[in-house]
Motif scaffolding. Structure first.
Motif, PDB file in Angstrom:
ATOM      1  N   VAL A 138      -2.945   5.067   0.554  1.00  0.00           N
ATOM      2  CA  VAL A 138      -3.519   3.789   0.954  1.00  0.00           C
ATOM      3  C   VAL A 138      -2.848   3.413   2.275  1.00  0.00           C
ATOM      4  O   VAL A 138      -1.623   3.345   2.365  1.00  0.00           O
ATOM      5  N   LEU A 190      -1.737   0.594  -5.225  1.00  0.00           N
ATOM      6  CA  LEU A 190      -1.312  -0.674  -4.661  1.00  0.00           C
ATOM      7  C   LEU A 190      -0.358  -1.289  -5.655  1.00  0.00           C
ATOM      8  O   LEU A 190      -0.615  -1.272  -6.862  1.00  0.00           O
ATOM      9  N   ALA A 246       0.862  -1.186   0.000  1.00  0.00           N
ATOM     10  CA  ALA A 246       0.000   0.000   0.000  1.00  0.00           C
ATOM     11  C   ALA A 246       0.895   1.230   0.000  1.00  0.00           C
ATOM     12  O   ALA A 246       1.660   1.439   0.935  1.00  0.00           O
ATOM     13  N   SER A 294      -8.232  -2.967   0.296  1.00  0.00           N
ATOM     14  CA  SER A 294      -7.348  -1.868   0.653  1.00  0.00           C
ATOM     15  C   SER A 294      -8.191  -0.758   1.251  1.00  0.00           C
ATOM     16  O   SER A 294      -9.278  -0.457   0.772  1.00  0.00           O
ATOM     17  N   VAL A 342      -3.802  -2.784   3.792  1.00  0.00           N
ATOM     18  CA  VAL A 342      -4.165  -3.762   2.784  1.00  0.00           C
ATOM     19  C   VAL A 342      -4.185  -5.121   3.477  1.00  0.00           C
ATOM     20  O   VAL A 342      -3.402  -5.381   4.394  1.00  0.00           O
TER      21      VAL A 342
END
Lengths: 319, 298
Positions: free
Chosen positions: A111, A87, A81, A126, A114
């Motif tokens: 992000v 990702l 992430a 995520s 995950v």
């Protein structure tokens, strides 16, 4: 026990579900505020040696890496992430110049979490600071679904280890939501804490138990069948609890790390819940994991750029 | 690289999988069978446009030793073990990630260019997965973000374009190209200087705006003062005009106000005190008592 120094500030550490000696560490430069990231793949040596922990390989990114998850479907794949909202899938069997083997830029902000589905093994989720959660499968280049309900950053997502369709998410809007990928909206909203909730994890032995860690310095354990009051409130951290993890070997054991630079072990069913406290970090402890394959093997990382791997009950700093 | 034999059969069983759930019934619907994509599609909760064709998915799902379908792994090459050596894994993404018809069609040609331009094949595979078929849309929305020159007109002859993409990949795909990871990410000082540039720009803009606002307020105030000034003059002019019409004359009042007994009051204007300046005055009886007027004896 093994200690590894990373060049950047550690953010997350995960044991491989395939090899008991392998782990991945996600790091970010300058505390993740600005700069690059690096994903380390580390190997523990099975026998005592001068270098108990060695670096198998590492991958650089142009932005910080906040979390990493090993694939449950094959042993060389892992997903990171990244702070630019993407990702990135890494395949250790590919030559380094072909990594990341895929980049999935859909989130509009960082992000932060995950998690790979441990039961169905072909998908991962995520959670991002753009308030959404996205569901991905390995056979698609785009996300399968987007879950947008949280009113603030999603800090943590976790699949239910006993139910292939259910996952939970912890958010800065002070709620934990339980989702079913077949339902259009969340199936449960647990207003768990007074402050932001930074982490959540499912109990591995009871599919209805959920542990959360929050800025209010407590870890709480919830039963999703009656989530009005928590089953247990574990107080003892001096600052916000950054991550919680339920033990894969013991039903009642929970591990947590906090901004008070300690890693704590809890048994939430007994009166004196705190069963272990490790203060090896000299900066915020932000990443922890418990090995699925070796009972009691713990790992932690933090902003002091150290990765510790140790057996529960021993001193992480002892060599 | 490391041993890769274990992956095909999934990870070792989890400790908790050996024990049953110890609590009562869960408030969840029982899990559905099938892959995540199938389950989500069957539930109808995915957004439109997020669904790809599943007609040929079976081509990409291999059965393994366990006997249950698992997602294709990159080393499970259903194109065949060609002699491209290390690039094999590169091109297997074509089959692994590209679901749908594209696989069966493009497999052969994929192998060709995959060997030479490993990364280009991967992209083709992705395109296949998105387009769900071959033809116009194949290289379209998926890989290139829906924009740009590759979006249209590329579907005609796939093989040729596949190669072309592979060669050109260094440039036009930009930073999002998954196979071009940043070779050397900018160092701390570069990033830091970028941030400092932003900070300086920010304060530059702020100070410019503050300056402009100050200037505007200044102009406003001076304009207001000028308005009052001119307004006063206009008023005086009009008043003088009106008084003249009315036949009134303002009394000329050149001499200062008279004091008691008609003597001009001494004041700051020295013309009233000329006698002091002309010379010494014969001192009256009371010495200087009457110098300032209002002699008590008078």
């Amino acid at each position: 026990m093994p200690v590894f120094k990373t060049p950047f500030n550690g953010y997350s550490v995960k044991f491989s579900p395939f090899y008991e000696h392998r782990l991945a560490v996600a790091t970010s430069q300058n505390f993740g505020i600005l700069g690059n990231g690096r994903l380390h793949i580390l190997d523990l040596s099975p026998t005592p040696s001068p270098t108990p922990i060695s670096e198998l390989t590492f991958f650089d990114t142009a932005d910080g890496i906040y979390d990493v998850a090993w694939s449950e479907s094959h042993d060389n794949l892992l997903v990171a992430a990244v702070a630019d909202g993407s990702l990135k899938l890494y395949d250790l069997s590919l030559p380094p110049q072909q990594n990341p083997s895929r980049s999935l830029p859909e989130h509009t902000r960082e992000v932060h979490s995950v998690d790979w589905n441990p039961t169905r093994r072909d998908s991962f989720i995520s959670g991002s600071w753009d308030d959404t959660i996205k569901l991905w499968t390995v056979d698609r280049p785009t996300s399968v679904r987007t879950f947008k309900e949280h009113a603030y950053c999603v800090y943590s997502v976790a699949w239910n280890p006993r139910h292939a369709d259910v996952f939970a998410s912890a958010s800065g809007d002070c709620t934990v939501r339980v989702w079913d990928v077949r339902e259009p909206g969340s199936t449960m909203i647990i207003p768990g804490h007074e402050h932001e909730i930074l982490s959540c994890d499912w109990n591995k032995y009871d599919e209805c138990l959920l542990a959360t860690g929050s800025v209010d310095k407590t870890v709480r354990v919830w039963d999703v069948r009656s989530y009005r009051t928590p089953i247990a409130v574990l107080a003892g951290h001096g600052y916000a609890v950054r991550k919680v993890k339920c033990s894969p070997h013991h039903r009642n054991m929970v591990m947590s790390c906090s901004y008070d630079m300690t890693v704590c072990m809890w048994d939430f069913m007994v009166e004196d819940a705190l069963i272990g406290k490790y203060d090896q970090h000299t900066e915020f402890a932000v990443g922890i994991d418990m090995s699925v394959l070796v009972e009691g093997l713990l790992a932690s990382t933090g902003w002091d750029e150290m990765v510790y791997v140790w057996q529960h009950g021993t001193d992480p700093r002892a060599t | 690289m490391a041993t890769t034999t274990q992956g095909a059969s999934g990870p070792p069983p989890k400790p908790w999988e050996r024990s049953g759930s110890s609590s009562g019934p869960a408030p969840f619907r029982p899990p559905s069978a099938g892959t995540t994509s199938d389950v989500v599609e069957a539930s109808g909760t995915a957004k439109p446009g997020e669904i790809v064709s599943t007609s040929d998915r079976n081509n990409t799902v291999n059965t393994n030793a366990v006997g249950r379908p698992l997602p294709t792994r990159p080393w499970e090459n259903n194109i065949g073990n060609s002699s491209y050596g290390g690039y094999n894994s590169g091109m297997t993404y074509n089959s692994g990630y590209g679901s749908g018809m594209y696989n069966s069609i493009g497999g052969g040609y994929g192998g060709m260019s995959g060997g030479m331009y490993g990364s280009s094949m991967y992209r083709g595979g992705i395109g296949g997965g998105i387009g769900g078929g071959y033809g116009g849309g194949l290289y379209g929305s998926g890989m290139y973000g829906g924009g740009g020159m590759y979006n249209s007109g590329l579907g005609g002859s796939m093989g040729g374009y596949g190669t072309g993409m592979g060669m050109g990949m260094g440039g036009p795909f930009g930073p999002q190209d998954p196979n071009n990871p940043p070779p050397s990410p900018p160092g701390f000082w570069i990033s830091f200087l970028r941030v400092m540039e932003g900070v300086v720009n920010f304060f530059g803009r702020i100070s410019l705006l503050v300056d402009q606002n100050t200037q505007a307020v200044h102009f406003f105030m001076s304009a207001l003062l000028q308005l009052f000034d001119r307004g006063g003059m206009l008023y005086g002019e009009l008043a003088r005009f009106v008084f003249r019409i009315l036949g009134l004359r303002r009394k000329s009042n050149k001499i200062g106000p008279a004091g008691p007994n008609g003597l001009p009051l001494p004041g700051p204007d020295m013309q009233n005190d000329q006698r002091l300046l002309e010379g010494p005055k014969s001192a009256p009886a009371g010495a200087w008592d009457n110098v300032w007027g209002n002699d008590a004896r008078r």
